[in-house]
Design an enzyme around this catalytic site. Structure first.
Site, short mmCIF file in Angstrom:
data_model
loop_
_atom_site.label_atom_id
_atom_site.label_comp_id
_atom_site.label_asym_id
_atom_site.label_seq_id
_atom_site.Cartn_x
_atom_site.Cartn_y
_atom_site.Cartn_z
N HIS A 1 -4.24 13.80 0.44
CA HIS A 1 -4.48 12.93 1.61
C HIS A 1 -3.33 13.02 2.61
O HIS A 1 -3.56 13.21 3.81
CB HIS A 1 -4.66 11.48 1.16
CG HIS A 1 -4.69 10.50 2.29
ND1 HIS A 1 -5.71 10.44 3.21
CD2 HIS A 1 -3.78 9.55 2.69
CE1 HIS A 1 -5.45 9.50 4.11
NE2 HIS A 1 -4.30 8.94 3.81
N ARG B 1 -9.07 3.30 12.77
CA ARG B 1 -8.25 4.49 13.03
C ARG B 1 -7.71 4.55 14.45
O ARG B 1 -6.56 4.92 14.69
CB ARG B 1 -9.07 5.77 12.80
CG ARG B 1 -9.54 5.95 11.40
CD ARG B 1 -8.41 6.37 10.50
NE ARG B 1 -8.86 6.43 9.11
CZ ARG B 1 -8.06 6.28 8.07
NH1 ARG B 1 -6.77 6.05 8.23
NH2 ARG B 1 -8.54 6.35 6.85
N GLU C 1 -9.32 3.84 -2.49
CA GLU C 1 -8.04 3.62 -3.16
C GLU C 1 -8.27 2.96 -4.51
O GLU C 1 -9.34 2.46 -4.80
CB GLU C 1 -7.13 2.70 -2.32
CG GLU C 1 -6.87 3.21 -0.92
CD GLU C 1 -5.63 2.60 -0.26
OE1 GLU C 1 -4.79 2.03 -0.98
OE2 GLU C 1 -5.52 2.71 0.97
N ASP D 1 -9.62 0.10 1.55
CA ASP D 1 -8.68 -0.41 2.55
C ASP D 1 -9.21 -0.04 3.93
O ASP D 1 -8.84 0.96 4.52
CB ASP D 1 -7.30 0.21 2.30
CG ASP D 1 -6.20 -0.55 3.05
OD1 ASP D 1 -6.40 -1.74 3.33
OD2 ASP D 1 -5.16 0.06 3.35
N ASP E 1 0.84 -1.19 0.00
CA ASP E 1 0.00 0.00 0.00
C ASP E 1 0.88 1.24 0.00
O ASP E 1 1.72 1.41 0.89
CB ASP E 1 -0.92 -0.01 1.23
CG ASP E 1 -2.11 0.93 1.06
OD1 ASP E 1 -2.38 1.37 -0.07
OD2 ASP E 1 -2.76 1.22 2.08
N GLU F 1 -11.14 3.55 3.20
CA GLU F 1 -10.15 4.34 2.46
C GLU F 1 -10.41 4.11 0.98
O GLU F 1 -10.33 2.98 0.51
CB GLU F 1 -8.72 3.96 2.83
CG GLU F 1 -8.32 4.44 4.20
CD GLU F 1 -6.81 4.35 4.47
OE1 GLU F 1 -6.13 3.53 3.83
OE2 GLU F 1 -6.33 5.12 5.33
N LYS G 1 -5.06 -2.62 9.87
CA LYS G 1 -5.25 -2.75 8.43
C LYS G 1 -5.57 -4.16 7.99
O LYS G 1 -6.15 -4.35 6.93
CB LYS G 1 -3.96 -2.29 7.71
CG LYS G 1 -3.67 -0.83 7.87
CD LYS G 1 -4.68 0.01 7.11
CE LYS G 1 -4.25 1.45 7.05
NZ LYS G 1 -5.07 2.22 6.09
N THR H 1 -9.35 -5.88 3.28
CA THR H 1 -9.15 -4.90 2.21
C THR H 1 -9.98 -5.40 1.04
O THR H 1 -9.73 -6.50 0.54
CB THR H 1 -7.66 -4.84 1.82
OG1 THR H 1 -6.88 -4.52 2.98
CG2 THR H 1 -7.40 -3.82 0.73
N GLU I 1 -10.86 12.21 7.03
CA GLU I 1 -10.74 13.54 6.44
C GLU I 1 -12.10 14.22 6.27
O GLU I 1 -12.23 15.41 6.53
CB GLU I 1 -10.05 13.42 5.06
CG GLU I 1 -8.61 12.96 5.14
CD GLU I 1 -8.12 12.43 3.79
OE1 GLU I 1 -8.28 11.22 3.54
OE2 GLU I 1 -7.61 13.23 3.00
N GLN J 1 -5.05 1.96 14.92
CA GLN J 1 -3.85 2.38 14.20
C GLN J 1 -3.05 3.43 14.97
O GLN J 1 -1.83 3.35 15.07
CB GLN J 1 -4.26 2.95 12.83
CG GLN J 1 -3.07 3.34 11.95
CD GLN J 1 -3.50 3.74 10.54
OE1 GLN J 1 -4.62 3.46 10.13
NE2 GLN J 1 -2.62 4.39 9.81
#
Lengths: 415, 415
Positions: B129, B234, B197, B230, B122, B195, B250, B254, B360, B237
């Site tokens: 971002h 949070r 992606e 993904d 990744d 996420e 993570k 995914t 975000e 993490q």
């Protein structure tokens, strides 16, 4: 009980060990599963019919994944029968024709990766190593990160770059920042290092995505252990690793020893788990002893020089057990598959002769390591061969063989 | 040139697309390779004999790895013949019996992972971002780390937890630190996030360990692209990621879309590469345009509510190209295998309606995202389904289909 196979004094592979590996020979180039005994390999593909039918296909495979997947009871069955086959007076002992094709000289065999490694994870479970690195980069007061004693810190590594002992490693190219705050430069890594580690292969049927593995269940998910050298480009790592962790500094290559020593062979060398304070969360607790007294030795042999021991460490210095590593790895639901490889992280002891990397042995390049004669090192030079050995010593010796790898020069490049 | 297969207005899969996927049907449960066309799938295992002999085995496989490995010229051969087979007047058009077995309704098919993913990486290649996250956690002055504009920051992910669109994801358990400096707590993740992606599959024969892939060579190593979510815990993490990067936050799962859209299909939608300052090192430079105008849309559908768009972003916002990602990934010698998956990292645009994560969009939980009706969110709730779509629009539409996944409650637990 004794074996009819000759076991030289000091052999890593007595009848009590019986580690698994994958090998081929010049005469018979297909890969097959074998068990090391003395200086021989018992070719399991040749003697598969002596085993229960439900394991025979796994024993005829070209990697250990299928045997790993069959699980704990199958491993015990196979071990028992292998032991009996190799015992004085067995059917194999009495059949010299069969012996000729079933017992191969290790010196005639080429070893391969023992399993198809789906995923490789590297932990950071040695408290002395984590403390040393912390002191070097953040000072004594903040040596251990706040999370370190709460969970086994780890990260996903690169499975494709795991290679078997003997594979040479080219000094990598990469970006480094020679001076803090300055622009980076591109060129060959200057601070190339080994990392003394051990790793274990996951066995048993995979847990599904979303399903955790408890520490209790984890005991049946550890197939066996190997030695590991997790080659590290220190200067590349320092520049690249914020904020997502080591990346190209680590996928240079990771060497493992070819023989997988089972938990059954290690159990007689169990020692108390490392004392943990604070007490971990319940999902990380277990009463079972799952720590082992495994002596670990790192030698360096310069291109033109004598092989010199630079570190003597021990697996028992690890703060977190393999069972805790598994339980934590799967705590958010990660599926662990047979053949996955989970490594310890660099294993350092308390004293400076037991540090598991050049980074620590040379204390960030501030001390010189003598290799005998006029040879000294701070980090690895081209032509250096790193040889890791591991063994348990008691009434008998359970050895791991060797994990070796030589540093070759950078491949010529234009940019 | 037009196709005899019905292509509904607004379809993601016109004759110009021809993405690859792996599917099975209730009648025929073995997995096989297909190409999406309108609302149908062309079953390549059924029409393999129309293709050159050297690709036929690859087309009869149950994953795309073999076709990926065959390389660039083979991909062009296969694409050309698939296009001609699906063109009005072709042998297939004239053979209605063959059509009955070769053209399957997508609604009758179950999609699977398109490839056996050896390794998953990744990146972190969206400047908006990375800047947003940097501003949130380190302030405006230090938003981007010093290395960010010098190299495509990335990390090794977990391959085993990559799943195909439609697979539900349980809210994970884990350790979090609710208050800085306090002891951590254990329980269900509270800040669960998507996420947005994209990711591409590596093709072509593997480079050997130690061998770099240049940006020029990299152009022939990109097989095709998928959408990706993904999933990210949070709060887990934040507590675990120092110093080695995200780990259990993570490997929760995914998700990727099942149809792999090839570079050939995307080329007409190429747009200039993102301007880069400072100029990257030569090993990261390339003149070739390798950026694409791919609209990306994220919707959330609450358990009892209407599907609402929360973000509209675009692949073209990425600072680093796929060719640079490959060249950097292999700069220290990492071997890249067909079937490896390289992801972009969260793709955010400049404006707040184009951010690619709840982190975000809710700006660390300080803003509320409206989902219509009375539904609002800061992070994902149980029962929320996240639906990512992607498409290029021009004279025709090249679509990716969907990448969806629903958040299920935490599996009940004792500790």
């Amino acid at each position: 009980m004794s074996t009819f196979v000759d076991i030289p004094v000091g052999s890593d592979f007595p009848l009590q060990n019986l580690p698994y590996g994958v090998f081929s020979t010049a005469n018979k180039v297909n890969r097959r599963i074998g068990v090391a005994i003395g200086e021989k390999i018992l070719d399991l593909s040749v003697v598969a019919t002596f085993y229960p039918e439900y394991v025979q296909n796994a024993l005829r495979a070209d990697v250990l994944n299928e045997l790993m997947e069959l699980g704990y009871d199958a491993w015990n069955d196979v071990r028992r029968i292998t032991k009996s086959l190799l015992t004085t007076g067995s059917d194999l002992h009495q059949n010299t024709e069969l012996q000729k094709i079933a017992l191969i000289n290790q010196s005639d065999a080429q070893m391969h990766l023992p399993a198809k490694i789906g995923d490789y994870t590297d932990f950071y479970s040695s408290i002395h190593h984590a403390t040393n690195v912390g002191v070097m980069f953040r000072g004594k007061e903040n040596a251990l990160m706040p999370n370190w004693k709460w969970l086994p810190v780890g990260y996903h590594g690169r499975a494709s770059s795991v290679v078997v002992s003997g594979t040479p490693i080219n000094r990598p190219l990469g970006q480094t920042q020679p001076v803090d705050g300055a622009d980076p430069v591109f060129g060959p890594c200057r601070l190339f290092d080994f990392e003394l580690e051990m790793a274990f292969f996951i066995g048993g049927p995979a847990n599904k995505l979303g399903e955790r593995v408890t520490t209790k269940e984890a005991a049946k998910r550890v197939f066996g252990f190997v030695l590991m050298n997790d080659w590290s480009a220190r200067d590349v790592q320092k520049w690249e690793y914020v904020p997502l962790g080591p990346f190209t500094a680590k996928n240079v290559g990771t060497s493992i020893s070819p023989w997988v020593v089972t938990v059954a062979a290690l159990e007689p060398f169990a020692v108390p788990n490392f004392p943990q304070d604070p007490k971990p969360f319940p999902y990380l607790q277990h009463d079972e002893v799952f720590n082992f007294d495994i002596n670990l030795i790192v030698d360096i042999k310069p291109e033109k020089g004598t092989q010199t021991t630079v570190s003597q460490s021990n697996y028992k210095y690890l703060y977190w057990t393999a069972l805790q590593q598994i339980a934590h790895h799967s705590v958010t639901g990660c599926n662990l598959n047979p053949g996955d490889l989970l490594a310890s992280g660099t294993i350092s002891g308390e004293t400076s002769d037991s540090y598991g990397s050049m980074l620590e042995l040379s204390w960030k390049g501030t001390r010189t390591i003598s290799l005998g004669g006029n040879e000294t090192r701070k980090f690895l030079q081209d032509g250096d061969e790193v040889i890791i050995r591991g063994f348990c010593n008691g009434e008998y010796r359970i050895g791991f063989g060797e994990c070796r790898g030589k540093v070759l020069p950078t491949i010529p490049f234009e940019n």
